[in-house]
Design a protein around this motif. Structure first.
Motif, PDB file in Angstrom:
ATOM      1  N   UNK A 298      22.414  18.494  63.736  1.00 42.76           N
ATOM      2  CA  UNK A 298      22.001  19.709  64.455  1.00 42.76           C
ATOM      3  C   UNK A 298      20.603  19.578  65.051  1.00 42.76           C
ATOM      4  N   UNK A 299      19.576  19.160  64.273  1.00 41.47           N
ATOM      5  CA  UNK A 299      18.257  19.001  64.902  1.00 41.47           C
ATOM      6  C   UNK A 299      18.236  17.926  65.992  1.00 41.47           C
ATOM      7  N   UNK A 300      19.119  16.941  65.896  1.00 40.20           N
ATOM      8  CA  UNK A 300      19.181  15.928  66.950  1.00 40.20           C
ATOM      9  C   UNK A 300      19.669  16.533  68.266  1.00 40.20           C
ATOM     10  N   UNK A 301      20.665  17.407  68.197  1.00 39.80           N
ATOM     11  CA  UNK A 301      21.140  18.066  69.412  1.00 39.80           C
ATOM     12  C   UNK A 301      20.007  18.872  70.038  1.00 39.80           C
ATOM     13  N   UNK A 302      19.235  19.568  69.193  1.00 39.44           N
ATOM     14  CA  UNK A 302      18.077  20.297  69.704  1.00 39.44           C
ATOM     15  C   UNK A 302      17.068  19.337  70.324  1.00 39.44           C
ATOM     16  N   UNK A 303      16.893  18.160  69.707  1.00 38.89           N
ATOM     17  CA  UNK A 303      15.977  17.164  70.237  1.00 38.89           C
ATOM     18  C   UNK A 303      16.405  16.661  71.609  1.00 38.89           C
ATOM     19  N   UNK A 304      17.710  16.490  71.800  1.00 39.44           N
ATOM     20  CA  UNK A 304      18.204  16.063  73.112  1.00 39.44           C
ATOM     21  C   UNK A 304      17.857  17.101  74.184  1.00 39.44           C
ATOM     22  N   UNK A 305      18.029  18.374  73.845  1.00 37.80           N
ATOM     23  CA  UNK A 305      17.745  19.430  74.808  1.00 37.80           C
ATOM     24  C   UNK A 305      16.263  19.533  75.136  1.00 37.80           C
ATOM     25  N   UNK A 306      15.411  19.298  74.145  1.00 36.80           N
ATOM     26  CA  UNK A 306      13.973  19.500  74.330  1.00 36.80           C
ATOM     27  C   UNK A 306      13.255  18.268  74.866  1.00 36.80           C
ATOM     28  N   UNK A 307      13.704  17.082  74.469  1.00 36.42           N
ATOM     29  CA  UNK A 307      12.921  15.876  74.751  1.00 36.42           C
ATOM     30  C   UNK A 307      13.361  15.114  75.989  1.00 36.42           C
ATOM     31  N   UNK A 308      14.602  15.261  76.392  1.00 37.23           N
ATOM     32  CA  UNK A 308      15.113  14.410  77.474  1.00 37.23           C
ATOM     33  C   UNK A 308      15.001  15.102  78.829  1.00 37.23           C
TER      34      UNK A 308
ATOM     35  N   UNK B  12       8.617  10.752  72.925  1.00 35.08           N
ATOM     36  CA  UNK B  12       9.474  11.697  72.192  1.00 35.08           C
ATOM     37  C   UNK B  12      10.959  11.389  72.316  1.00 35.08           C
ATOM     38  N   UNK B  13      11.513  11.164  73.526  1.00 41.95           N
ATOM     39  CA  UNK B  13      12.943  10.845  73.580  1.00 41.95           C
ATOM     40  C   UNK B  13      13.286   9.520  72.917  1.00 41.95           C
ATOM     41  N   UNK B  14      12.369   8.552  72.953  1.00 45.88           N
ATOM     42  CA  UNK B  14      12.630   7.281  72.274  1.00 45.88           C
ATOM     43  C   UNK B  14      12.746   7.498  70.770  1.00 45.88           C
ATOM     44  N   UNK B  15      11.859   8.312  70.214  1.00 46.40           N
ATOM     45  CA  UNK B  15      11.917   8.592  68.781  1.00 46.40           C
ATOM     46  C   UNK B  15      13.195   9.341  68.412  1.00 46.40           C
ATOM     47  N   UNK B  16      13.609  10.284  69.272  1.00 47.58           N
ATOM     48  CA  UNK B  16      14.872  10.976  69.033  1.00 47.58           C
ATOM     49  C   UNK B  16      16.034   9.986  69.102  1.00 47.58           C
ATOM     50  N   UNK B  17      15.939   9.013  70.029  1.00 46.28           N
ATOM     51  CA  UNK B  17      16.981   7.982  70.125  1.00 46.28           C
ATOM     52  C   UNK B  17      17.092   7.194  68.828  1.00 46.28           C
TER      53      UNK B  17
ATOM     54  N   UNK C  36      25.093   6.599  76.149  1.00 40.18           N
ATOM     55  CA  UNK C  36      24.027   7.347  76.805  1.00 40.18           C
ATOM     56  C   UNK C  36      22.643   6.884  76.394  1.00 40.18           C
ATOM     57  N   UNK C  37      22.447   6.637  75.116  1.00 40.08           N
ATOM     58  CA  UNK C  37      21.131   6.192  74.649  1.00 40.08           C
ATOM     59  C   UNK C  37      20.831   4.773  75.137  1.00 40.08           C
ATOM     60  N   UNK C  38      21.847   3.925  75.179  1.00 36.46           N
ATOM     61  CA  UNK C  38      21.640   2.580  75.744  1.00 36.46           C
ATOM     62  C   UNK C  38      21.254   2.666  77.222  1.00 36.46           C
ATOM     63  N   UNK C  39      21.902   3.562  77.964  1.00 38.80           N
ATOM     64  CA  UNK C  39      21.569   3.740  79.376  1.00 38.80           C
ATOM     65  C   UNK C  39      20.120   4.185  79.531  1.00 38.80           C
ATOM     66  N   UNK C  40      19.712   5.181  78.759  1.00 39.45           N
ATOM     67  CA  UNK C  40      18.358   5.721  78.905  1.00 39.45           C
ATOM     68  C   UNK C  40      17.302   4.675  78.547  1.00 39.45           C
ATOM     69  N   UNK C  41      17.475   4.017  77.391  1.00 44.45           N
ATOM     70  CA  UNK C  41      16.466   3.057  76.937  1.00 44.45           C
ATOM     71  C   UNK C  41      16.430   1.842  77.855  1.00 44.45           C
TER      72      UNK C  41
END
Length: 408
Positions: free
Chosen positions: A170-180, A8-13, A116-121
């Motif tokens: 906006x949905x991406x911000x929600x995705x960060x909160x829910x998936x990461x 899920x977080x990869x897809x949000x990325x 941040x996304x480069x760090x996580x992946x």
């Protein structure tokens, strides 16, 4: 962490990088409308490039500390929130001074997202392939952005384009909160230290004690591995944007091509860049090639493509531009993927931010230098200059490959 858990977080990325690419893709299309709206010339509107870059560099060098203190979830939410708020404010058509300053916030939000996304992946299994895909989705967004903006401008103002882009965030911000994941700590971690997952391309360096009384940024700037990675991206982005920004003018002025053919050729360059990021890393993995060997092969392809674009007939040069993009594709994300093998695990978030900042500086300074050389020596000097940069990439990659070899 297994990829199934990380999916899920990869897809949000991936979705976030599409949005970042759209942001880059729409900028050039919106400039004429923004100039007309504010009654300013090219030199004046160009101020936004400096303020946007300043925000991006500020974010890049501070994201590591933000992740260490607040965790990846809060860092990405803050970056996404800054992006959305800046976009919504631009959609109100603020006064010109505020419009310029909003680019600082927009650049900061974009910089936090990218770093941040480069760090996580980079901390996930199969990071090289995942990061190549991540940056390939940036290319998808960059391809979507121009036609999207042009379509909206056909019936609405440039502010509506920004309203649509901000709403998509906006949905991406929600995705960060829910998936990461939230901030994690273990008994052996120093307070606020990030969790860096193992990277299967090879073991990273042994953990070192946390720097005592010395900032992570200061330590990262003095780290040899970080310096090499930053130099690699500095030169790489100079090649990419040197061709991306000036290639059209080269094809029209030095090669005498019709503007429409030159435009299609540059689109082919960006398409090649996107395809290279999707295809080369998986092919190399199936062939059993090491990361160092894959990048050496790409650098050879880059050099050959530039030489062909410079010395071959115009028809062959057009094809060479697409091949140049294809071989360039994996260099940036792969360099990001090997950061855990270039420096201490605790420095990885800060190191990636520093490298991102170096890439932004290279993407500003080297294309400017290319334009200045072309202004004085003629546009035909572009590809010899880019060829020199490609050879410089070999010189920088050699010590990086040696470090990787010692840890394989």
């Amino acid at each position: 962490m297994r990829f199934r858990q990380a999916r899920p977080p990869v897809l949000v990325s991936y979705a976030a990088f599409v949005l970042v690419g759209i942001n880059v893709g729409i900028s050039g299309v919106l400039l004429p409308s923004q100039m007309a709206s504010y009654g300013v010339d090219r030199a004046t509107i160009g101020i936004i490039f400096f303020t946007g870059s300043a925000g991006f560099v500020l974010a890049s060098v501070s994201t590591g500390a933000l992740i260490q203190r607040a965790g990846i979830r809060i860092a990405l939410t803050a970056g996404g929130g800054a992006f959305v708020l800046a976009g919504l404010y631009l959609a109100t058509r603020p006064p010109f001074i505020a419009f310029v300053l909003a680019q600082l916030v927009l650049g900061y939000g974009t910089g936090v997202l990218e770093s941040g996304l480069n760090v996580y992946i980079a901390g996930l299994p199969g990071a090289t392939t995942l990061l190549n895909r991540l940056h390939a989705f940036f290319g998808v967004g960059a391809l979507i952005g121009p036609p999207l903006a042009a379509w909206i401008l056909g019936f609405a103002s440039w502010t509506v384009v920004w309203l649509v882009v901000a709403a998509a965030g906006v949905p991406l911000v929600a995705g960060f909160l829910l998936a990461y994941p939230g901030r994690e700590r273990s008994a052996t971690d120093a307070p606020g230290a990030p969790v860096v997952h193992a990277v299967p391309d090879g073991p990273g360096p042994s953990p070192a004690p946390a720097p005592a009384r010395r900032g992570m940024l200061h330590t990262a700037l003095r780290d040899r591995g970080v310096q090499l990675g930053t130099a690699m991206l500095f030169v790489y982005v100079g090649v990419e944007l040197g061709v991306g920004n000036w290639g059209f003018s080269y094809l029209v002025q030095a090669r005498g091509l019709h503007a429409s053919i030159a435009g299609y050729t540059i689109s082919g360059f960006w398409l090649g860049l996107t395809l290279g990021r999707f295809l080369i890393s998986p092919i190399a993995a199936r062939a059993g090639a090491t990361t160092a060997a894959m990048i050496y092969a790409c650098l050879a392809g880059i050099t050959a493509a530039i030489a062909a674009a410079w010395l071959s007939p115009a028809a062959v040069a057009c094809v060479a531009f697409g091949l140049l993009g294809f071989f360039l594709g994996p260099v940036f994300p792969t360099t990001m993927a090997i950061v855990p093998r270039l420096t201490q695990p605790r420095l990885v978030p800060t190191a990636i931010g520093v490298m991102n900042a170096g890439a932004v500086i290279g993407g500003s300074a080297l294309p400017w230098l290319a334009g200045t050389i072309a202004q004085n020596a003629g546009m035909q000097a572009l590809l010899p200059f880019v060829l020199a940069l490609s050879l410089a990439q070999f010189a920088v990659w050699r010590p990086i490959a040696a470090r990787l070899g010692r840890r394989d």
